[in-house]
Design an enzyme around this catalytic site. Sequence first.
Site, PDB file in Angstrom:
ATOM      1  N   LYS A 176       0.823  -1.212   0.000  1.00  0.00           N
ATOM      2  CA  LYS A 176       0.000   0.000   0.000  1.00  0.00           C
ATOM      3  C   LYS A 176       0.859   1.265   0.000  1.00  0.00           C
ATOM      4  CE  LYS A 176      -2.402   1.198   3.742  1.00  0.00           C
ATOM      5  NZ  LYS A 176      -1.860   0.010   4.400  1.00  0.00           N
TER       6      LYS A 176
ATOM      7  N   PHE B 191      -3.554  -0.602   7.149  1.00  0.00           N
ATOM      8  CA  PHE B 191      -4.127  -1.915   6.863  1.00  0.00           C
ATOM      9  C   PHE B 191      -5.192  -1.834   5.766  1.00  0.00           C
ATOM     10  CE2 PHE B 191      -2.512  -2.807  11.283  1.00  0.00           C
ATOM     11  CZ  PHE B 191      -1.477  -3.615  10.869  1.00  0.00           C
TER      12      PHE B 191
ATOM     13  N   ALA C 200      -3.786   1.036  12.934  1.00  0.00           N
ATOM     14  CA  ALA C 200      -5.156   0.985  12.436  1.00  0.00           C
ATOM     15  C   ALA C 200      -5.942  -0.196  12.985  1.00  0.00           C
ATOM     16  CB  ALA C 200      -5.159   0.933  10.913  1.00  0.00           C
TER      17      ALA C 200
ATOM     18  N   LYS D 291       6.667  -6.985  10.263  1.00  0.00           N
ATOM     19  CA  LYS D 291       6.216  -6.275   9.070  1.00  0.00           C
ATOM     20  C   LYS D 291       7.359  -5.563   8.343  1.00  0.00           C
ATOM     21  CE  LYS D 291       2.677  -2.894   7.693  1.00  0.00           C
ATOM     22  NZ  LYS D 291       3.530  -1.805   7.216  1.00  0.00           N
TER      23      LYS D 291
ATOM     24  N   THR E  18       3.938   1.562  -0.988  1.00  0.00           N
ATOM     25  CA  THR E  18       4.652   1.620  -2.267  1.00  0.00           C
ATOM     26  C   THR E  18       3.773   2.238  -3.346  1.00  0.00           C
ATOM     27  OG1 THR E  18       5.963  -0.324  -1.685  1.00  0.00           O
ATOM     28  CG2 THR E  18       5.834   0.234  -4.025  1.00  0.00           C
TER      29      THR E  18
ATOM     30  N   TRP F 213       6.890  -0.251  -7.950  1.00  0.00           N
ATOM     31  CA  TRP F 213       8.028  -0.856  -7.265  1.00  0.00           C
ATOM     32  C   TRP F 213       9.247  -0.914  -8.183  1.00  0.00           C
ATOM     33  CZ3 TRP F 213      11.436  -4.901  -7.707  1.00  0.00           C
ATOM     34  CH2 TRP F 213      12.183  -5.239  -6.566  1.00  0.00           C
TER      35      TRP F 213
ATOM     36  N   PHE G  46       3.670  -7.969  -9.582  1.00  0.00           N
ATOM     37  CA  PHE G  46       4.814  -8.807  -9.258  1.00  0.00           C
ATOM     38  C   PHE G  46       5.274  -9.502 -10.539  1.00  0.00           C
ATOM     39  CE2 PHE G  46       3.570  -7.933  -5.050  1.00  0.00           C
ATOM     40  CZ  PHE G  46       4.513  -8.433  -4.157  1.00  0.00           C
TER      41      PHE G  46
ATOM     42  N   ARG H 184       1.830   8.213   7.311  1.00  0.00           N
ATOM     43  CA  ARG H 184       2.089   8.040   8.739  1.00  0.00           C
ATOM     44  C   ARG H 184       3.577   7.788   8.983  1.00  0.00           C
ATOM     45  NH1 ARG H 184      -1.126   3.056  10.452  1.00  0.00           N
ATOM     46  NH2 ARG H 184      -0.438   2.412   8.403  1.00  0.00           N
TER      47      ARG H 184
END
Length: 559
Positions: A75, A305, A277, A109, A77, A413, A385, A98
């Site tokens: 998210k 999230f 969150a 994470k 990224t 990415w 991906f 954030r």
Amino acid sequence: MTDIEIAQKNVMIPIREVASKIGISKDSLELYGNYKAKISFAELKALQSKASDPSKRGKLILVTAMTPTAAGEGKSTVTIALGDGLNKIGKKTVIALREPSLGPCFGVKGGACGGGYAQVVPMEDINLHFTGDIHAITAANNLMAALIDNHLQQGNELGIDPRTVTWKRCLDLNDRALRNVVIGLGSRIDGVPRESHFQISVASEIMAIVCLSKTISELKERISRITIGETYSKEPVTFGQLKCTGAVAALLKDAIRPNLVQTLEKNPAFIHGGPFANIAHGCNSINATLCALATGDYVVTEAGFAADLGAEKFMDIKCRLNGIAPDAAVIVATIRALKMHGGVAKADLGNENLEALRKGFANVKCHIENMKKFGVKVLVAVNKFVSDTDKEIALVEELAKNAGSEAVLCEGWGKGGEGAGQLASRLVELTESPSAFKPLYDLELGLKEKIETLAKEIYRADRVEFESKALKKLASYTAAGYGKLPICMAKTQNSISHDKALLGEPSGYVFPVRDVQLYSGAGFIVAFAGDIVDMPGLPKAPSALNIDVDDDGVISGLF
């Protein structure tokens, strides 16, 4: 190359140059080295004033996501890539994010600065101590705890029942051993013995208050009205009654001001505030958002999230309380994560599996439907991906269309802003017509009814089961005049439901609310569902095992 290696090879420009792109002069910055800065109080006030006029605000794009899996969604990224992509097509765009917590950085994470060629920098600084905001919040929270226990020790003039004290100490690390503690042991001069608790700093009510306060005056007012416990006669006690609010606010005088950094492509990003969150309200500070809205024609922000958590709280708490509204929402999804929701094991996610993809898309479909309940236009960003096949991409596009949305490929990415060009162009088109934003529920509803609305409309539960202590507390909060506050749900991030084992689109289940807590300073009621905890623990193999630093101060393995 790894994310941190890409970030370290990047050549940043002085933050003053970044600020000048959005009309902020060097005299309006307080520098933290060459590449980080806080906005001065005078500039913050001017930007708040400008953003108060809807005609002078940029368009607000919220980036949220499907339900997280071990396969990854990306998210942050996509958020950063989209901001860079909008700038690349000539749209003056500012990002608002954030601040990362140290808990996930050293836990499971990892960092939260994006990935690949869509990152904010200096990546190591942002992920670790940054400008000290979270440390200040930790100190302020724990000063309050020390003052409360000192009041108990020094005669307890207010008659606080120690058994009712709800204020917890905090630490911005994952440390399960501190969840439940006994304090005040020893001799009579060592304090009043009582059971107490720790939570992670980003779950502290002080974090929520910093993120929701525009000024020092508002900050102090909110701190003063924090409920810390009850008297022996069962009357609520607020922190303001201890007459120490000014001291706590003094620790937060810099933490309330937004931080400015840059992306790899030298575009501005405000990074400020970091409430979790799955426990707290999951959005960057209102001050950072207002600064972005006042300086950009487009603002790209994210909420923690998935859409059932961060996005819902963004709409029902942050937007509602501050008179702002998103012009569009983006739901980030990956084909790998969709297949995992469809029942595929992580080791097999690289194999084409259209049947599992179709089944797993039910999760995204649910989030699309939920966002539309807020009157918000939605796109699905497919974070690409290398293992994604043409057939899988085509199927996601078809399924999104059938769900009343549109799937757009994002290759941020690997390509940065260029890889988000199509997504950026489509969002510009989407935001040309006005938003029809509306909160999910009316604040006039009862607290119990608000929780039931969330559980049924967003989490798709059949009914809600309240434990007796939760019902008693809700009744007492209503009687005390807090019945019109919004709800901040604390539940697992790994499912739309309360149960992390329920993947995809769960339905027809019972949603259990075991407890509730009044955050009278922040201005919402936290409802705890399932086995959610506000002090996470470390996994068996934490990310800390991979992190190191050499004699030159170069950090490796952060992400």
